[in-house]
Write a protein that holds these residues in place. Structure first.
Motif, PDB file in Angstrom:
ATOM      1  N   PHE A 135     -63.721 -34.105 -13.115  1.00  0.00           N
ATOM      2  CA  PHE A 135     -63.543 -32.665 -12.995  1.00  0.00           C
ATOM      3  C   PHE A 135     -64.877 -31.937 -12.827  1.00  0.00           C
ATOM      4  O   PHE A 135     -64.987 -30.981 -12.054  1.00  0.00           O
ATOM      5  CB  PHE A 135     -62.799 -32.125 -14.217  1.00  0.00           C
ATOM      6  N   LYS A 136     -65.899 -32.380 -13.538  1.00  0.00           N
ATOM      7  CA  LYS A 136     -67.225 -31.763 -13.399  1.00  0.00           C
ATOM      8  C   LYS A 136     -67.783 -31.999 -11.996  1.00  0.00           C
ATOM      9  O   LYS A 136     -68.390 -31.106 -11.391  1.00  0.00           O
ATOM     10  CB  LYS A 136     -68.168 -32.311 -14.453  1.00  0.00           C
ATOM     11  N   GLY A 137     -67.580 -33.209 -11.488  1.00  0.00           N
ATOM     12  CA  GLY A 137     -68.094 -33.537 -10.167  1.00  0.00           C
ATOM     13  C   GLY A 137     -67.372 -32.806  -9.047  1.00  0.00           C
ATOM     14  O   GLY A 137     -67.940 -32.586  -7.974  1.00  0.00           O
ATOM     15  N   GLY A 140     -65.580 -26.528  -8.140  1.00  0.00           N
ATOM     16  CA  GLY A 140     -65.855 -25.692  -6.973  1.00  0.00           C
ATOM     17  C   GLY A 140     -65.432 -26.311  -5.662  1.00  0.00           C
ATOM     18  O   GLY A 140     -65.522 -25.654  -4.620  1.00  0.00           O
ATOM     19  N   LYS A 141     -64.976 -27.565  -5.683  1.00  0.00           N
ATOM     20  CA  LYS A 141     -64.552 -28.240  -4.456  1.00  0.00           C
ATOM     21  C   LYS A 141     -63.039 -28.136  -4.275  1.00  0.00           C
ATOM     22  O   LYS A 141     -62.302 -27.838  -5.211  1.00  0.00           O
ATOM     23  CB  LYS A 141     -65.006 -29.697  -4.480  1.00  0.00           C
ATOM     24  N   THR A 142     -62.591 -28.381  -3.051  1.00  0.00           N
ATOM     25  CA  THR A 142     -61.183 -28.202  -2.709  1.00  0.00           C
ATOM     26  C   THR A 142     -60.435 -29.530  -2.789  1.00  0.00           C
ATOM     27  O   THR A 142     -60.807 -30.507  -2.141  1.00  0.00           O
ATOM     28  CB  THR A 142     -61.042 -27.617  -1.293  1.00  0.00           C
ATOM     29  N   VAL A 143     -59.392 -29.532  -3.595  1.00  0.00           N
ATOM     30  CA  VAL A 143     -58.583 -30.739  -3.813  1.00  0.00           C
ATOM     31  C   VAL A 143     -57.154 -30.463  -3.351  1.00  0.00           C
ATOM     32  O   VAL A 143     -56.531 -29.477  -3.763  1.00  0.00           O
ATOM     33  CB  VAL A 143     -58.578 -31.146  -5.302  1.00  0.00           C
ATOM     34  N   GLY A 152     -50.303 -30.762  -9.133  1.00  0.00           N
ATOM     35  CA  GLY A 152     -50.883 -29.443  -9.000  1.00  0.00           C
ATOM     36  C   GLY A 152     -50.914 -28.701 -10.331  1.00  0.00           C
ATOM     37  O   GLY A 152     -51.913 -28.061 -10.685  1.00  0.00           O
ATOM     38  N   ASP A 153     -49.826 -28.793 -11.071  1.00  0.00           N
ATOM     39  CA  ASP A 153     -49.766 -28.149 -12.387  1.00  0.00           C
ATOM     40  C   ASP A 153     -50.821 -28.724 -13.324  1.00  0.00           C
ATOM     41  O   ASP A 153     -51.454 -27.993 -14.097  1.00  0.00           O
ATOM     42  CB  ASP A 153     -48.383 -28.334 -13.001  1.00  0.00           C
ATOM     43  N   PHE A 154     -51.014 -30.038 -13.265  1.00  0.00           N
ATOM     44  CA  PHE A 154     -51.991 -30.695 -14.141  1.00  0.00           C
ATOM     45  C   PHE A 154     -53.406 -30.191 -13.861  1.00  0.00           C
ATOM     46  O   PHE A 154     -54.164 -29.889 -14.792  1.00  0.00           O
ATOM     47  CB  PHE A 154     -51.919 -32.211 -13.931  1.00  0.00           C
ATOM     48  N   LEU A 155     -53.764 -30.087 -12.590  1.00  0.00           N
ATOM     49  CA  LEU A 155     -55.119 -29.632 -12.249  1.00  0.00           C
ATOM     50  C   LEU A 155     -55.323 -28.164 -12.611  1.00  0.00           C
ATOM     51  O   LEU A 155     -56.385 -27.779 -13.107  1.00  0.00           O
ATOM     52  CB  LEU A 155     -55.395 -29.850 -10.764  1.00  0.00           C
ATOM     53  N   ARG A 156     -54.328 -27.337 -12.371  1.00  0.00           N
ATOM     54  CA  ARG A 156     -54.478 -25.919 -12.702  1.00  0.00           C
ATOM     55  C   ARG A 156     -54.645 -25.726 -14.210  1.00  0.00           C
ATOM     56  O   ARG A 156     -55.359 -24.821 -14.658  1.00  0.00           O
ATOM     57  CB  ARG A 156     -53.273 -25.136 -12.192  1.00  0.00           C
ATOM     58  N   LYS A 157     -53.996 -26.567 -14.967  1.00  0.00           N
ATOM     59  CA  LYS A 157     -54.074 -26.467 -16.425  1.00  0.00           C
ATOM     60  C   LYS A 157     -55.367 -27.060 -16.973  1.00  0.00           C
ATOM     61  O   LYS A 157     -56.019 -26.465 -17.847  1.00  0.00           O
ATOM     62  CB  LYS A 157     -52.874 -27.190 -17.051  1.00  0.00           C
ATOM     63  N   ASN A 158     -55.745 -28.223 -16.468  1.00  0.00           N
ATOM     64  CA  ASN A 158     -56.845 -28.976 -17.070  1.00  0.00           C
ATOM     65  C   ASN A 158     -58.170 -28.882 -16.330  1.00  0.00           C
ATOM     66  O   ASN A 158     -59.207 -29.251 -16.885  1.00  0.00           O
ATOM     67  CB  ASN A 158     -56.443 -30.454 -17.180  1.00  0.00           C
ATOM     68  N   PRO A 160     -59.390 -25.879 -14.143  1.00  0.00           N
ATOM     69  CA  PRO A 160     -59.332 -24.600 -13.420  1.00  0.00           C
ATOM     70  C   PRO A 160     -60.547 -24.349 -12.542  1.00  0.00           C
ATOM     71  O   PRO A 160     -60.524 -23.464 -11.681  1.00  0.00           O
ATOM     72  CB  PRO A 160     -59.241 -23.563 -14.549  1.00  0.00           C
ATOM     73  N   GLU A 161     -61.621 -25.134 -12.763  1.00  0.00           N
ATOM     74  CA  GLU A 161     -62.816 -24.966 -11.943  1.00  0.00           C
ATOM     75  C   GLU A 161     -62.669 -25.581 -10.553  1.00  0.00           C
ATOM     76  O   GLU A 161     -63.516 -25.358  -9.672  1.00  0.00           O
ATOM     77  CB  GLU A 161     -64.025 -25.584 -12.657  1.00  0.00           C
ATOM     78  N   LEU A 162     -61.618 -26.351 -10.332  1.00  0.00           N
ATOM     79  CA  LEU A 162     -61.357 -26.917  -9.006  1.00  0.00           C
ATOM     80  C   LEU A 162     -60.603 -25.905  -8.143  1.00  0.00           C
ATOM     81  O   LEU A 162     -59.844 -25.072  -8.657  1.00  0.00           O
ATOM     82  CB  LEU A 162     -60.517 -28.188  -9.114  1.00  0.00           C
TER      83      LEU A 162
END
Length: 272
Positions: A135-137, A140-143, A152-158, A160-162
């Motif tokens: 997630f740190k790496g 700001g990048k587009t996934v 999608g729900d997992f990334l938005r929750k865990n 949010p910087e992506l």
């Protein structure tokens, strides 16, 4: 890959459910599926639904002494359509989650599935050993993810910087990855591995770190289940019994290995 128009079209006309109030009753089961998520659900050039979901659906109908009729439409419209009684079941690689369970009933989770990223092959993140590192790496990048999915729900929750970019279909997402319009994609392991097998591993690689559904079952789910209208408790009972038969007689394992090259069967759910 399946063209988007196949995914959004309803290939089969609606038919009434005939006598499916008890298992073994003769009739037709309408099954909602996506048709654009290989190797789970695809539509071939002749309009025939194929893939793991189709094999499970056909085996389930056979066990229930019913005919299958597949209805193909967008993944994020499947639950509303089931609510509206446009079909009887959803078989579309759908994870059992608390949020979805508010609207529909699920069968037993007959297979389990994990999730991972596809990244540029030269990325240092391929060898990452934790979600924090990934997630740190990717901050700001587009996934890319498929719209309406647990990923999608997992990334938005865990994470949010992506920058999470949803797609209507898996093939659209993968084409954008291949064209360099995405920094990564996030989907279930079986579909990601199938994509790499198709395009080769010259430019991309699976992240070594696999995210288990147990990492966040509230979001990623408790396994893949059949969606059933909440008003049809009797059908759920019959579907559960039929799925356990398919698990115990090896049908589920055979379909899993055929489409995924690994056995994803959830044997624990039928032990009692």
């Amino acid at each position: 890959m399946i063209k988007p128009l196949f995914r959004n079209a309803v290939l089969c006309s609606a038919v009434a459910l005939l006598g499916m109030t008890t298992a073994g009753a003769s009739g037709t089961l309408k099954i909602g599926t996506e048709g654009g998520y290989p190797p789970w659900s695809m539509v071939d050039a002749n309009g025939k639904v194929t893939g793991f979901d189709a094999d499970v659906g056909n085996a389930l109908c056979k066990e229930l002494d019913a005919k299958c009729r597949f209805v193909v439409q967008a993944f994020d419209t499947l639950i509303p359509s089931l609510d509206a009684n446009r079909f009887d079941l959803i078989i579309s690689g759908m994870s059992v989650t608390p949020e979805r369970s508010k609207r529909i009933t699920f069968s037993i989770p007959y297979v389990v599935e994990d999730t991972t990223f596809i990244l540029p092959k030269n990325s240092d993140l391929v060898g990452a050993d934790s979600t924090d590192t990934l997630f740190k790496g990717l901050a700001g990048k587009t996934v890319g993810v498929q719209g309406g999915t647990t990923q999608g729900d997992f990334l938005r929750k865990n994470a949010p910087e992506l920058k999470v970019k949803p797609y209507d279909t898996l093939d659209q997402m993968q084409m954008d990855l291949d064209a360099g319009r995405l920094d990564a994609t996030f989907a279930d392991v079986t579909s990601q591995a199938k994509f790499l097998k198709k395009v080769g591993d010259k430019n991309f690689a699976l992240a070594h770190f696999i995210i288990k559904s147990t990492a966040d079952p509230e979001t990623l789910g408790y396994g893949i289940g059949v969606g059933i209208n909440k008003n049809n408790a009797d059908l759920k009972q019959k579907v559960d019994a039929a799925l356990c038969t398919l698990i115990k007689n090896g049908t589920m394992k055979e379909a899993s290995i055929k489409w995924f090259d690994v056995d994803t069967t959830n044997y624990d759910v039928c032990k009692s």
